[in-house]
Design a protein around this motif. Structure first.
Motif, PDB file in Angstrom:
ATOM      1  N   ASP A 101      37.632  40.143  32.571  1.00  0.00           N
ATOM      2  CA  ASP A 101      36.318  40.609  33.013  1.00  0.00           C
ATOM      3  C   ASP A 101      36.295  42.112  33.302  1.00  0.00           C
ATOM      4  O   ASP A 101      35.322  42.634  33.842  1.00  0.00           O
ATOM      5  N   PRO A 128      39.465  32.521  32.196  1.00  0.00           N
ATOM      6  CA  PRO A 128      39.432  33.939  32.587  1.00  0.00           C
ATOM      7  C   PRO A 128      40.806  34.446  33.046  1.00  0.00           C
ATOM      8  O   PRO A 128      41.090  34.499  34.246  1.00  0.00           O
ATOM      9  N   ARG A 185      43.505  36.890  34.220  1.00  0.00           N
ATOM     10  CA  ARG A 185      43.357  38.143  34.957  1.00  0.00           C
ATOM     11  C   ARG A 185      44.673  38.792  35.336  1.00  0.00           C
ATOM     12  O   ARG A 185      44.686  39.862  35.933  1.00  0.00           O
TER      13      ARG A 185
END
Ligand code: TPP
Lengths: 107, 561
Positions: free
Chosen positions: B246, B396, B398
């Motif tokens: 993101d 997602p 990260r």
């Protein structure tokens, strides 16, 4: 960066051929490592000679290769082998194989 | 003066190298090693149910921690069973040290019981291997194995130890030193300046990060460089997590199952800064048509990767993290408004579409929901197939080492044992293994190990009653002739898991799937979560094997496929 091939590119007709001189650790598996590298990466080996040097601690390996533009890659991959200490290039006409030609005739 | 046998030397040295866990299976020719291991005060042994499981457990430990890990197998079938896990470690550059027993030296070459040429078979799938000929040699071989496995580009090392060597006694004065690792550095300041100049002069650069970022712990160096110079950044499957997905500069994974816009951005780029990646065909598609207008700066620790598949204009061979740090002061602070606007336009015109992202009973919805339940410390392992690609696209990621997946070899059966290994290394974390009904069967016996060790592992089986990714290829490229890809016998995975003594739930039968999923994941200990998925759920976009990356099938905006 070492560009071993650059020297050969100027060497005229035989630029895709070379003779390699290797110094390797001498133990029973080392030839398998070298030949295996050539076969699994589809590099072309025309001839190979190997004899012990340095009281048997090391071996000297001579290989005649045709490179098809791959000589640089071949040298890099050989240098990655743990048992390979040095890789040197010679012109394709290096006498080590020329002198042996008498032993390699059909009749 | 120390006096001990070869097996004891081996175990003492493994202790010395900080090994605290070994996965393996004993047999006739490694029993002396096991006897010595039983006397170790610091190493625990994890009894796998198949040597391939042991190999992947070691991989899971190594991938999740970055430290070398060790596995044991006996001669013959033990050794052949473990080879797949070693080959897998080779292709993904994982530092695994595999120690196999061998028949006594006097019997080598006689077709003795459980004799195979382990040394010969492991040459092409290891970074290096040893056949040890005396107990004394172990004093140099074991330290060398650790050095080789972790030095430069990491990789697996196999040590084959004949039984008589394990039993032979050896005396020595000094315990061997831990060998220093040399760091290859094959570039000049001028090369660095030239790289920086090219980056500063580029109009449409892309930073392309691979698994090497993890190995060199270069994630923050890469992010700093990207941020300073505003470099849109793509990652390979093994590079996922190098930059948080993101992050405003992050593109998706590139290649065969990339978002459309990512492959289109690559097509337009004029400079590729490649760091710790090797132009794998799953990432590049048809290599001759990959990033056709781009010059290349290639940063890698392995000189053999540079110019192997794509000629680089600047070659920086050395530690990726160190090089990225050296580049940082040399690149200009830039905004790249025009290029980033173009990237944003491509992203909005060709976004990644995630059908049914809100439905926990559909692939993307399930993966997204699980990511909401756990935190970023959780470790995510996958098997191989459509489920693996759905996870790569939708989870997602990260942080580095968050995703454990078989990239280079693509080995079904990787997920469960690798997840167990990760959990053994990080007992306080939740580990999720996403698997398919095909892959899970390839190492399902390790459910027994998971229960025995009470690892905090949730095995999520996406059951599409098929070898999904194979079926999808038959659908797209073989005229829908589904052959040998659909299972006619439907396995009851919930009952099987319970038979292993494991908790299990079937989300397909749940009245409140979200609540049940959450409870199952939050409950300590191993659990299998079964999720029925339609055979026809496909993974899109897809670049046909051998095609250029811009020839993507499916996954269009406003299309329902
Ligand atoms: C050991 C092994 N054998 C065969 C393959 C070829 N293969 C790739 S994906 C796949 C199907 C995987 O099925 P499943 O685990 O159910 O996952 P799905 O694609 O259905 O999500 C197969 C057979 C492989 N990758 N690994």
């Amino acid at each position: 960066m070492q560009t071993v091939e650059s020297k050969l590119v100027t060497a005229g007709d035989n630029r895709n051929k070379a003779v390699l001189e290797l110094t390797v650790n001498n133990h029973p598996g080392v030839m398998s490592h070298i030949c295996g590298l050539f076969s699994r990466r589809v590099y072309n080996m025309e001839g190979i000679l190997c004899m012990p040097i340095d009281d048997g601690r090391l071996s000297r390996v001579w290989i005649r290769v045709t490179g098809n533009g791959q000589l640089e890659q071949i040298a890099k991959q050989l240098r990655k082998l743990e048992d390979v200490q040095t890789v040197r290039y010679h012109e394709a006409e290096h006498e080590v194989f020329v002198q042996l030609e008498d032993y390699f005739r059909v009749s | 003066m120390h006096k001990m046998n070869g097996a004891e030397v081996t175990i003492r040295l493994l202790e010395r190298y900080g090994i605290d866990t070994i996965a393996g299976i004993p047999g006739g020719s490694n029993l002396p090693l096991y006897d010595a291991l039983s006397q170790s005060g610091t190493i625990r042994h994890i009894l796998a149910r198949h040597e391939q499981g042991a190999g992947f457990m070691a991989q899971g430990m190594a991938r999740a921690t970055g430290r070398p890990a060790v596995c044991f197998a006996t001669s013959g079938p033990g050794a052949t069973n473990i080879l797949t896990a070693i080959a897998d470690a080779k292709l993904d550059s994982i530092p695994v040290i595999c120690i196999t027993g061998q028949v006594p030296q006097a019997m080598i070459g006689t077709d003795a019981f459980q004799e195979v040429d382990t040394y010969g078979m492991s040459i092409p799938i290891t970074k290096h291997n040893f056949l040890v000929r005396s107990a004394k040699e172990l004093l140099t071989v074991i330290p060398a194995a650790f050095r080789i496995a972790t030095e430069g580009r990491p990789g697996p090392v196999l040590i084959d130890i004949p039984k008589d060597v394990q039993l032979e006694s050896v005396e020595f004065e000094n315990r061997p030193e831990i060998l220093p690792k040399s760091i290859l550095k094959n570039y000049t300041d001028e090369d660095l300046r030239q790289a920086a100049m090219m980056i500063n002069a580029a109009e449409r650069p892309v930073l392309y990060l691979g698994g090497g970022i993890m190995h060199s712990e270069a994630s923050s160096a890469a992010i700093n460089l990207a941020e300073k110079n505003a470099l849109p950044t793509t990652m390979t499957l093994l590079g996922l997590g190098a930059m948080p997905i993101d992050h405003p500069l992050a593109l998706t994974m590139l290649g065969m199952h990339a978002a459309r816009y990512t492959n289109l951005v690559m097509e337009e780029c004029d400079l590729l800064v490649v760091a710790g990646a090797r132009f794998d065909d799953r990432a590049t598609g048809k290599i001759a048509e990959f990033c056709p207008g781009a010059k290349v700066i290639h940063i890698d620790i392995d000189p053999g990767e540079v110019d192997k598949l794509r000629t680089a204009q600047v070659k920086l061979v050395g530690d990726v993290g160190a090089i990225l740090e050296e580049l940082l002061p040399l690149v200009e602070t830039m905004k790249r408004d025009k290029w980033r606007a173009r990237v944003a336009t491509l992203k909005s015109e060709y976004p990644f579409v995630m059908p049914d992202a809100d439905n926990p009973l559909m692939p993307y919805g399930l993966i997204r929901r699980i990511a909401e339940i756990v935190d970023d410390d959780a470790i995510i392992a996958t098997d191989v197939g459509k489920h693996q690609m759905w996870v790569a696209q939708a989870y997602p990621f990260r942080r580095p080492r968050q995703l454990l997946t078989s990239g280079g070899l693509g080995t079904m059966g990787f997920g469960l044992p690798a997840a167990i290994g990760a959990s053994l290394a990080w007992p306080a974390r939740t580990v999720i293994c996403f698997s398919g009904d095909g892959s899970i069967l390839m190492n399902i016996q390790e459910l027994a190990t998971a229960v025995e060790q009470q690892v905090n592992l949730k095995v999520v089986v996406l059951n599409n009653t098929s070898l999904g990714l194979v079926r999808q290829q038959q659908d797209l490229f073989f005229g829908k002739r589904y052959f040998a890809s659909e299972y006619r016998n439907h396995v009851d995975f919930v009952t099987i898991a319970r038979g292993f003594g494991m908790q299990a739930i079937d989300l397909g039968e749940s009245v409140d799937p979200v609540a049940d999923l959450t409870a199952a994941i939050r409950r300590e200990g191993p659990c299998l979560i079964h999720v029925p998925i339609a055979r026809t759920e496909e993974v899109y976009p897809m670049v046909p094997p051998g095609a250029a990356n811009i020839e993507m099938i499916g996954g269009e905006k406003n299309a329902d496929c």
